[in-house]
Design a protein around this motif. Structure first.
Motif, PDB file in Angstrom:
ATOM      1  N   HIS A  80      28.662  -6.779   6.494  1.00  0.00           N
ATOM      2  CA  HIS A  80      28.633  -6.397   5.084  1.00  0.00           C
ATOM      3  C   HIS A  80      27.936  -7.473   4.257  1.00  0.00           C
ATOM      4  O   HIS A  80      28.326  -8.640   4.292  1.00  0.00           O
ATOM      5  CB  HIS A  80      30.051  -6.182   4.543  1.00  0.00           C
ATOM      6  CG  HIS A  80      30.706  -4.975   5.112  1.00  0.00           C
ATOM      7  ND1 HIS A  80      31.356  -4.973   6.322  1.00  0.00           N
ATOM      8  CD2 HIS A  80      30.797  -3.716   4.641  1.00  0.00           C
ATOM      9  CE1 HIS A  80      31.818  -3.766   6.567  1.00  0.00           C
ATOM     10  NE2 HIS A  80      31.497  -2.982   5.562  1.00  0.00           N
ATOM     11  N   SER A  81      26.912  -7.040   3.540  1.00  0.00           N
ATOM     12  CA  SER A  81      26.177  -7.975   2.692  1.00  0.00           C
ATOM     13  C   SER A  81      25.678  -7.238   1.452  1.00  0.00           C
ATOM     14  O   SER A  81      25.690  -6.007   1.397  1.00  0.00           O
ATOM     15  CB  SER A  81      25.000  -8.571   3.456  1.00  0.00           C
ATOM     16  OG  SER A  81      24.107  -7.561   3.855  1.00  0.00           O
ATOM     17  N   TRP A 113      19.929  -5.035  -4.603  1.00  0.00           N
ATOM     18  CA  TRP A 113      21.151  -4.415  -5.094  1.00  0.00           C
ATOM     19  C   TRP A 113      21.668  -5.162  -6.330  1.00  0.00           C
ATOM     20  O   TRP A 113      22.059  -4.556  -7.331  1.00  0.00           O
ATOM     21  CB  TRP A 113      22.198  -4.408  -3.998  1.00  0.00           C
ATOM     22  CG  TRP A 113      23.335  -3.431  -4.186  1.00  0.00           C
ATOM     23  CD1 TRP A 113      23.629  -2.711  -5.304  1.00  0.00           C
ATOM     24  CD2 TRP A 113      24.307  -3.079  -3.223  1.00  0.00           C
ATOM     25  NE1 TRP A 113      24.747  -1.938  -5.087  1.00  0.00           N
ATOM     26  CE2 TRP A 113      25.178  -2.140  -3.818  1.00  0.00           C
ATOM     27  CE3 TRP A 113      24.542  -3.457  -1.911  1.00  0.00           C
ATOM     28  CZ2 TRP A 113      26.266  -1.592  -3.147  1.00  0.00           C
ATOM     29  CZ3 TRP A 113      25.617  -2.898  -1.246  1.00  0.00           C
ATOM     30  CH2 TRP A 113      26.460  -1.980  -1.853  1.00  0.00           C
ATOM     31  N   TYR A 114      21.654  -6.487  -6.281  1.00  0.00           N
ATOM     32  CA  TYR A 114      22.037  -7.281  -7.459  1.00  0.00           C
ATOM     33  C   TYR A 114      21.103  -6.978  -8.635  1.00  0.00           C
ATOM     34  O   TYR A 114      21.545  -6.870  -9.777  1.00  0.00           O
ATOM     35  CB  TYR A 114      21.992  -8.781  -7.153  1.00  0.00           C
ATOM     36  CG  TYR A 114      23.211  -9.308  -6.446  1.00  0.00           C
ATOM     37  CD1 TYR A 114      24.446  -9.361  -7.078  1.00  0.00           C
ATOM     38  CD2 TYR A 114      23.131  -9.793  -5.147  1.00  0.00           C
ATOM     39  CE1 TYR A 114      25.569  -9.870  -6.436  1.00  0.00           C
ATOM     40  CE2 TYR A 114      24.241 -10.304  -4.497  1.00  0.00           C
ATOM     41  CZ  TYR A 114      25.460 -10.336  -5.142  1.00  0.00           C
ATOM     42  OH  TYR A 114      26.560 -10.844  -4.509  1.00  0.00           O
ATOM     43  N   GLU A 133      27.009   2.655 -14.735  1.00  0.00           N
ATOM     44  CA  GLU A 133      28.052   1.893 -14.032  1.00  0.00           C
ATOM     45  C   GLU A 133      27.342   0.893 -13.126  1.00  0.00           C
ATOM     46  O   GLU A 133      26.511   1.261 -12.309  1.00  0.00           O
ATOM     47  CB  GLU A 133      28.937   2.830 -13.216  1.00  0.00           C
ATOM     48  CG  GLU A 133      29.931   2.135 -12.315  1.00  0.00           C
ATOM     49  CD  GLU A 133      30.893   1.243 -13.078  1.00  0.00           C
ATOM     50  OE1 GLU A 133      31.024   0.082 -12.673  1.00  0.00           O
ATOM     51  OE2 GLU A 133      31.488   1.695 -14.066  1.00  0.00           O
ATOM     52  N   TYR A 134      27.671  -0.384 -13.271  1.00  0.00           N
ATOM     53  CA  TYR A 134      26.907  -1.414 -12.561  1.00  0.00           C
ATOM     54  C   TYR A 134      27.721  -2.209 -11.542  1.00  0.00           C
ATOM     55  O   TYR A 134      27.191  -3.095 -10.877  1.00  0.00           O
ATOM     56  CB  TYR A 134      26.272  -2.386 -13.560  1.00  0.00           C
ATOM     57  CG  TYR A 134      27.232  -3.029 -14.526  1.00  0.00           C
ATOM     58  CD1 TYR A 134      27.917  -4.188 -14.194  1.00  0.00           C
ATOM     59  CD2 TYR A 134      27.466  -2.463 -15.788  1.00  0.00           C
ATOM     60  CE1 TYR A 134      28.806  -4.774 -15.073  1.00  0.00           C
ATOM     61  CE2 TYR A 134      28.352  -3.042 -16.669  1.00  0.00           C
ATOM     62  CZ  TYR A 134      29.016  -4.195 -16.319  1.00  0.00           C
ATOM     63  OH  TYR A 134      29.891  -4.768 -17.202  1.00  0.00           O
ATOM     64  N   GLU A 135      29.004  -1.910 -11.384  1.00  0.00           N
ATOM     65  CA  GLU A 135      29.795  -2.653 -10.415  1.00  0.00           C
ATOM     66  C   GLU A 135      29.364  -2.309  -8.995  1.00  0.00           C
ATOM     67  O   GLU A 135      29.087  -1.148  -8.679  1.00  0.00           O
ATOM     68  CB  GLU A 135      31.270  -2.353 -10.595  1.00  0.00           C
ATOM     69  CG  GLU A 135      31.837  -2.963 -11.859  1.00  0.00           C
ATOM     70  CD  GLU A 135      33.324  -2.733 -11.995  1.00  0.00           C
ATOM     71  OE1 GLU A 135      33.889  -1.881 -11.266  1.00  0.00           O
ATOM     72  OE2 GLU A 135      33.940  -3.408 -12.827  1.00  0.00           O
ATOM     73  N   ILE A 136      29.323  -3.319  -8.164  1.00  0.00           N
ATOM     74  CA  ILE A 136      28.951  -3.147  -6.765  1.00  0.00           C
ATOM     75  C   ILE A 136      30.249  -3.063  -5.973  1.00  0.00           C
ATOM     76  O   ILE A 136      31.059  -4.004  -5.983  1.00  0.00           O
ATOM     77  CB  ILE A 136      28.098  -4.325  -6.269  1.00  0.00           C
ATOM     78  CG1 ILE A 136      26.778  -4.366  -7.031  1.00  0.00           C
ATOM     79  CG2 ILE A 136      27.853  -4.213  -4.763  1.00  0.00           C
ATOM     80  CD1 ILE A 136      25.913  -5.581  -6.737  1.00  0.00           C
ATOM     81  N   LEU A 137      30.468  -1.944  -5.321  1.00  0.00           N
ATOM     82  CA  LEU A 137      31.681  -1.743  -4.540  1.00  0.00           C
ATOM     83  C   LEU A 137      31.322  -1.721  -3.051  1.00  0.00           C
ATOM     84  O   LEU A 137      30.445  -0.975  -2.632  1.00  0.00           O
ATOM     85  CB  LEU A 137      32.359  -0.438  -4.931  1.00  0.00           C
ATOM     86  CG  LEU A 137      32.761  -0.316  -6.412  1.00  0.00           C
ATOM     87  CD1 LEU A 137      33.297   1.087  -6.689  1.00  0.00           C
ATOM     88  CD2 LEU A 137      33.772  -1.371  -6.783  1.00  0.00           C
TER      89      LEU A 137
END
Length: 122
Positions: free
Chosen positions: A48-49, A54-55, A116-120
């Motif tokens: 997992h990375s 993505w950032y 929505e910008y949170e990375i889950l």
């Protein structure tokens, strides 16, 4: 000879680091900072990375969210254009559930869901 060996080991250990730099996206009065890693991703744990892209996509969404709030306070054409540019941008890591031709008023109304910008990570 030992000296050269120590220099070689130092060079190898330094080059294997995944250095983080902080990048900034800004437009008008909105500013978002996000990390970028020299190896292209941050490894969280085995398998997992999070990639630099993505950032970056997350930061663009956060910027758009801020711009929507600013636009609601003080509508201006440049801010609207930037919001639409981010809304219509192709994204690899976030799924879009809204059509590209969504009216601007609807984008503003649903801004929290759209940007929505949170990375889950699962």
């Amino acid at each position: 000879m030992r000296f050269l060996f120590l220099i070689f080991l130092t060079f190898i250990s330094c080059s294997s680091e995944n250095k983080e730099t902080i990048q900034v996206l800004s437009f008008k009065n909105c500013k978002v900072s996000y990390p970028q890693f020299s190896k292209g991703e941050k490894v969280l744990y085995e398998g997992h990375s999070i990639s630099n892209e993505w950032y970056f996509e997350s930061a663009k969404r956060e910027l758009a969210s801020c711009l929507c709030e600013k636009y609601l306070q003080n509508p201006d054409k440049d801010t609207k254009v930037k919001i639409l540019e981010i809304f219509k941008a192709k994204e690899e890591y976030f799924s879009k559930s809204y059509p590209n031709n969504l009216p601007f008023d609807s984008i503003l109304k649903h801004r929290k869901e759209i940007f929505e910008y949170e990375i889950l990570i699962d």
